[in-house]
Enzyme design. Sequence first.
Site, short mmCIF file in Angstrom:
data_model
loop_
_atom_site.label_atom_id
_atom_site.label_comp_id
_atom_site.label_asym_id
_atom_site.label_seq_id
_atom_site.Cartn_x
_atom_site.Cartn_y
_atom_site.Cartn_z
N HIS A 1 26.38 19.21 -10.53
CA HIS A 1 26.81 17.85 -10.87
C HIS A 1 28.32 17.69 -10.90
O HIS A 1 28.81 16.56 -10.93
CB HIS A 1 26.22 17.41 -12.21
CG HIS A 1 24.76 17.07 -12.11
ND1 HIS A 1 23.76 18.01 -12.16
CD2 HIS A 1 24.15 15.89 -11.92
CE1 HIS A 1 22.60 17.42 -12.02
NE2 HIS A 1 22.79 16.13 -11.88
N GLY A 2 29.03 18.78 -10.92
CA GLY A 2 30.48 18.63 -10.89
C GLY A 2 31.16 19.93 -11.24
O GLY A 2 30.59 20.78 -11.93
#
Lengths: 372, 466
Positions: B318-319
Amino acid sequence: MKNKIFTGVFALLLCALTALTLLLPKKTFSETEKRDLAAFPSLSADTVLDGSFQSGLSDYLGDHFVCRDLFISADSAFALALGKTGQNGVYLTKNGLMDSFYASDAKRFDENVEALTAFSGLLSERNVAFRALIVPTATQTYADRLPLGATDLDSAPFFDRLKTVPGYVDVRDVFSAHRDQKLFYQTDHHWTALGAYLAYCAYKESLGQSPAEIDAFRLQTVADEFYGTLYSRFGLFLPVFSDTVEAPSPDVLGALTVVNSKNETTRSIYAPERLSEKDKYLYFLGGNDSVIHITTENKNGRRLMLVKDSYANSFLPYLIGDYEAITVVDLRYLNNDLVLNMIEKEGITDVLVLYNLKSFASDSGVPLLTLE
Amino acid sequence: MVFSSLEFLSLFLPAVFLLYFLCPVRFRNGLLLIFSLFFYGWGEPRYLVVMLASILLNYVLGLLLGKAASARGRKAILAVGVVLNLGMLGVFKYGNFVVENVNAVAKTALPALELTLPIGISFFTFQAMSYVIDVYRGKAKVQKNPFSFGLYISLFPQLIAGPIVRYNTVEAEINSRTSDFAGAAKGIRRFVTGLAKKVLLANGMGAVFTSLTSGGTALPAVSAWVAALAFALQIYFDFSGYSDMAIGLGLVFGFHFEENFNYPYVSKSITEFWSRWHISLSTWFKEYVYIPLGGNRKGKLKQVRNILVVWLLTGLWHGAAWNFVLWGLYYGLLLLLEKFVLKKVLDRLPSFVGHVYTLLVVLFGWVLFAFDDVSLIPGFLGSMFGQNGFAAADTLYFVKSNVGFFVLCAAASLPLWKNLGKRWAEKYGDKAWSLAPELLWYVLLFFFSVASLVKGGYNPFIYFRF
């Protein structure tokens, strides 16, 4: 069959939006927003690679989309239906629209008060009469009309500070006493002719003079169906509220010579030609300018400098009968001239600083007053 | 380009629809490929190179896998493929994160990489890997047509925000598909629903979250809870709205993508939540990481390890920031707890306990997710627990101004409407008159979505014109 119709309707809808947006004639300037609308971006390898063409096209579409006003209204109405009575810093009340008060930079206000105090000292050394009139906000005068729970920034502490300035003229009580009359426009952030007159009375009384009755100014309606800046900002373009613009009759003011900063001369402080525009407040002085010189018919030796924001534009007519010359200075546009030099050179006898609280709290030009 | 923009809706979409349906069937893949690359290059033209490199790399890997005869050779090709794909993702997505952390730990001064994240790289890299792995496993045939393969990687409906389409689920439709009015009408409905979710609900909730948190995380408790709720609703409508739009556009062209969201906020446990949230990602990790690691077949200890590995990776996916790692591990541990302890307890309790528990856990999860500067998280959590008082003077007006919007969003996150729609279709679907209200509903959704996009650029300049 149902699917065919459904698909067909949406296909038509999409094509219509595209075709109308691309083909309809374009405006270059938005009167509602008072800004130039985006031009079609230039297309080249460079502008595509750095993305400026793409973002330019996006702006262009947003600014020129078909039925733009309708879409903007629809979105504001949607938000309002869900309970948003404050949009874009404007409250919708049953008495009209109100500009919310906020001071984006608390230090700036303090600096401006200090500058004003210093300025009053410099003027008293020079034997020039000084008054400062800071107009209260509509949200303070009509705090009870705000939507339930809305707490606009409390302006009382600001006025407590202002009271320390020598020559400060407080109009809050006068405004409260007349609050059941229309002191501010319902669709614009400015005050009405009546609001300006009440402040004029307070100014005169502070000088120990008695003001003329309002009837003496023969207020006349110069425009109705005025939809002002608050109307634009709230973005719901339905004619629920509209204003009429009133002003003292030009006959009362006598023969004037008005010279603007570009050295153009006219005979009036009114600009009737601007009444055809959306912003009908431009009738007063034709908008803001850095320095305007006005010479009146009077011969009384009084020469006024009015340092101001746009609130003063509709206040100015009441002053005309009291002075033989008025120099109108807007610090937000002033370039190189020093205010104190002008005062000396032009033999100014009186100085009035007139702002509404919101613009006074945010104007970075006020400290220019004390430059020598 | 993004779906929720005037340039997509008023220029790209009419153009691609018009040309696609006028074009002979055998040229349609080529046309879609061109439009997809254009769509991708719009935002950052330079990164078209990355996209083309990914297509070329995985196309060649597929061909090589098709040619290789020995098991060892195939394994080697797979290994090279996984390393190269992850390497590309690693450089672009995690390069700076690694540099920063090495600098912080080893007190070095390595220069940061001058790279911005190519949009959608996490999605299309995972799609590409699913192809290589499926071919390796013999679950999919080698795609010999480079244009068809390029289309699979770059297909614009799901290109930038999912769902992650595994190759074996669209293999047949890439090669041949049909579109008809039933699919088109269904697809338009789905697209418009997704557009409204994104533009009307998610953007508005995003504005609420930003306005509350832009001045720092020291908030009164009410504001902090409102902000967390706003973020939870924003991310759901944003993400599921994009998936709806992708699935809808796919349907118009004759693709049938798998569902990606299934009303996650009605879940009664975290396990259930993750079977309803971003399904295509969970499926991907299950199929290509969890099961190959042994899943639950090699004893409890290994299973615990496998679950933690999967969730660490899910977080990182997600990051590139520590809060996402925390967020992933948070869910990994909670899922373990549920699996071994809580599930038996929850099963015996009334279902509302499960609902409340799940929503709270998810809400705190979003707090971890929302702040990629980890140092802000304790302050925000403190605010939620009253560290900065209960409410402020302007809280009432803020809540009052937004309560209608929250009710609308909360209602829209329930399956209620879908069920009502189903019953409507069963009862009145074959009646001719039922078209009118359906059409009106979707035209209104579309109208207000466009209105919101147009208003986005509305910028009244208050006092004067310079």
